[in-house]
Scaffold this motif. Structure first.
Motif, mmCIF file in Angstrom:
data_model
loop_
_atom_site.group_PDB
_atom_site.id
_atom_site.type_symbol
_atom_site.label_atom_id
_atom_site.label_comp_id
_atom_site.label_asym_id
_atom_site.label_seq_id
_atom_site.Cartn_x
_atom_site.Cartn_y
_atom_site.Cartn_z
ATOM 1 N N MET A 44 0.841 -1.170 0.000
ATOM 2 C CA MET A 44 0.000 0.000 0.000
ATOM 3 C C MET A 44 0.887 1.234 0.000
ATOM 4 N N SER A 45 0.438 2.246 -0.717
ATOM 5 C CA SER A 45 1.213 3.483 -0.753
ATOM 6 C C SER A 45 0.964 4.289 0.516
ATOM 7 N N ASN A 46 1.730 5.336 0.675
ATOM 8 C CA ASN A 46 1.562 6.204 1.835
ATOM 9 C C ASN A 46 0.541 7.300 1.580
ATOM 10 N N ASN A 47 -0.250 7.177 0.531
ATOM 11 C CA ASN A 47 -1.298 8.129 0.231
ATOM 12 C C ASN A 47 -2.304 8.123 1.388
ATOM 13 N N PRO A 48 -2.551 9.267 2.004
ATOM 14 C CA PRO A 48 -3.469 9.317 3.140
ATOM 15 C C PRO A 48 -4.871 8.802 2.819
ATOM 16 N N MET A 49 -5.354 9.029 1.615
ATOM 17 C CA MET A 49 -6.691 8.551 1.246
ATOM 18 C C MET A 49 -6.722 7.028 1.180
ATOM 19 N N ASN A 50 -5.670 6.418 0.643
ATOM 20 C CA ASN A 50 -5.610 4.960 0.591
ATOM 21 C C ASN A 50 -5.549 4.370 1.997
ATOM 22 N N MET A 51 -4.771 5.008 2.859
ATOM 23 C CA MET A 51 -4.656 4.520 4.235
ATOM 24 C C MET A 51 -5.997 4.668 4.962
ATOM 25 N N MET A 52 -6.672 5.793 4.761
ATOM 26 C CA MET A 52 -7.967 5.997 5.396
ATOM 27 C C MET A 52 -8.980 4.963 4.894
ATOM 28 N N PHE A 53 -8.972 4.700 3.581
ATOM 29 C CA PHE A 53 -9.879 3.707 3.008
ATOM 30 C C PHE A 53 -9.600 2.322 3.604
ATOM 31 N N ALA A 54 -8.330 1.975 3.766
ATOM 32 C CA ALA A 54 -7.969 0.674 4.332
ATOM 33 C C ALA A 54 -8.507 0.537 5.757
ATOM 34 N N TRP A 55 -8.345 1.586 6.561
ATOM 35 C CA TRP A 55 -8.843 1.523 7.942
ATOM 36 C C TRP A 55 -10.362 1.527 8.007
ATOM 37 N N MET A 56 -11.013 2.230 7.082
ATOM 38 C CA MET A 56 -12.482 2.206 7.037
ATOM 39 C C MET A 56 -12.986 0.809 6.669
ATOM 40 N N LYS A 57 -12.283 0.156 5.767
ATOM 41 C CA LYS A 57 -12.647 -1.208 5.373
ATOM 42 C C LYS A 57 -12.483 -2.159 6.557
ATOM 43 N N ILE A 58 -11.408 -1.991 7.316
ATOM 44 C CA ILE A 58 -11.190 -2.816 8.510
ATOM 45 C C ILE A 58 -12.287 -2.561 9.532
ATOM 46 N N ALA A 59 -12.647 -1.302 9.742
ATOM 47 C CA ALA A 59 -13.700 -0.967 10.703
ATOM 48 C C ALA A 59 -15.027 -1.591 10.292
ATOM 49 N N SER A 60 -15.337 -1.559 9.012
ATOM 50 C CA SER A 60 -16.574 -2.165 8.518
ATOM 51 C C SER A 60 -16.567 -3.677 8.730
ATOM 52 N N SER A 61 -15.452 -4.298 8.406
ATOM 53 C CA SER A 61 -15.316 -5.735 8.606
ATOM 54 C C SER A 61 -15.428 -6.100 10.084
ATOM 55 N N TYR A 62 -14.807 -5.298 10.927
ATOM 56 C CA TYR A 62 -14.860 -5.532 12.373
ATOM 57 C C TYR A 62 -16.297 -5.407 12.883
ATOM 58 N N ASN A 63 -17.014 -4.403 12.412
ATOM 59 C CA ASN A 63 -18.407 -4.232 12.840
ATOM 60 C C ASN A 63 -19.262 -5.418 12.424
ATOM 61 N N GLN A 64 -19.058 -5.924 11.220
ATOM 62 C CA GLN A 64 -19.804 -7.100 10.765
ATOM 63 C C GLN A 64 -19.483 -8.305 11.642
ATOM 64 N N ALA B 92 4.394 -5.734 5.832
ATOM 65 C CA ALA B 92 3.092 -5.120 5.574
ATOM 66 C C ALA B 92 2.887 -3.901 6.468
ATOM 67 N N ASP B 93 2.028 -3.008 6.004
ATOM 68 C CA ASP B 93 1.706 -1.832 6.802
ATOM 69 C C ASP B 93 0.723 -2.222 7.916
ATOM 70 N N PRO B 94 0.531 -1.355 8.901
ATOM 71 C CA PRO B 94 -0.333 -1.704 10.032
ATOM 72 C C PRO B 94 -1.760 -2.113 9.646
ATOM 73 N N ALA B 95 -2.311 -1.499 8.614
ATOM 74 C CA ALA B 95 -3.672 -1.863 8.196
ATOM 75 C C ALA B 95 -3.722 -3.299 7.680
ATOM 76 N N ARG B 96 -2.734 -3.699 6.907
ATOM 77 C CA ARG B 96 -2.707 -5.078 6.389
ATOM 78 C C ARG B 96 -2.442 -6.094 7.506
ATOM 79 N N ILE B 97 -1.628 -5.720 8.459
ATOM 80 C CA ILE B 97 -1.369 -6.605 9.603
ATOM 81 C C ILE B 97 -2.654 -6.801 10.396
ATOM 82 N N THR B 98 -3.362 -5.716 10.636
ATOM 83 C CA THR B 98 -4.631 -5.791 11.369
ATOM 84 C C THR B 98 -5.651 -6.627 10.602
#
Length: 99
Positions: free
Chosen positions: A1-21, A73-79
């Motif tokens: 994953m790149s260090n683009n803030p939007m990509n990182m935010m999208f990755a964490w939002m996807k994790i949050a959605s998955s976690y909520n499910q 991997a970056d923290p989002a991928r590890i999580t």
């Protein structure tokens, strides 16, 4: 994953959605299993499986997180790697318990 803030935010939002499910699925599994226990209809194999799955999933999640970390991997991928086994098992349990 790149260090683009939007990509990182999208990755964490996807994790949050998955976690909520996963949390919603877990709540349903707990409610359905509680009803089985309270009514006396839970089988011994199901009770044993319910207890044994916790350690197995924890070990799998830890292993996947460690592999992701070791591969750089970056923290989002590890999580995401750590949460995947929990999510898969809770969804599987919901399908099974719904009959």
């Amino acid at each position: 994953m790149s260090n683009n803030p939007m990509n990182m935010m999208f990755a964490w939002m996807k994790i949050a959605s998955s976690y909520n499910q996963m949390v919603l699925s877990s709540a349903e599994v707990i409610a359905r299993r509680t009803m089985l226990i309270a009514s006396g209809t839970m089988t011994v194999p199901d009770a044993m499986s319910m207890m044994m799955e916790k350690g197995t999933i924890y070990a799998t999640a830890s292993e996947r997180a460690a592999v992701a970390m070791a591969s750089g991997a970056d923290p989002a991928r590890i999580t995401a790697a750590a949460l995947k086994p929990y999510s898969t098992k809770t969804q599987s349990n919901v399908r099974k318990l719904r009959g």
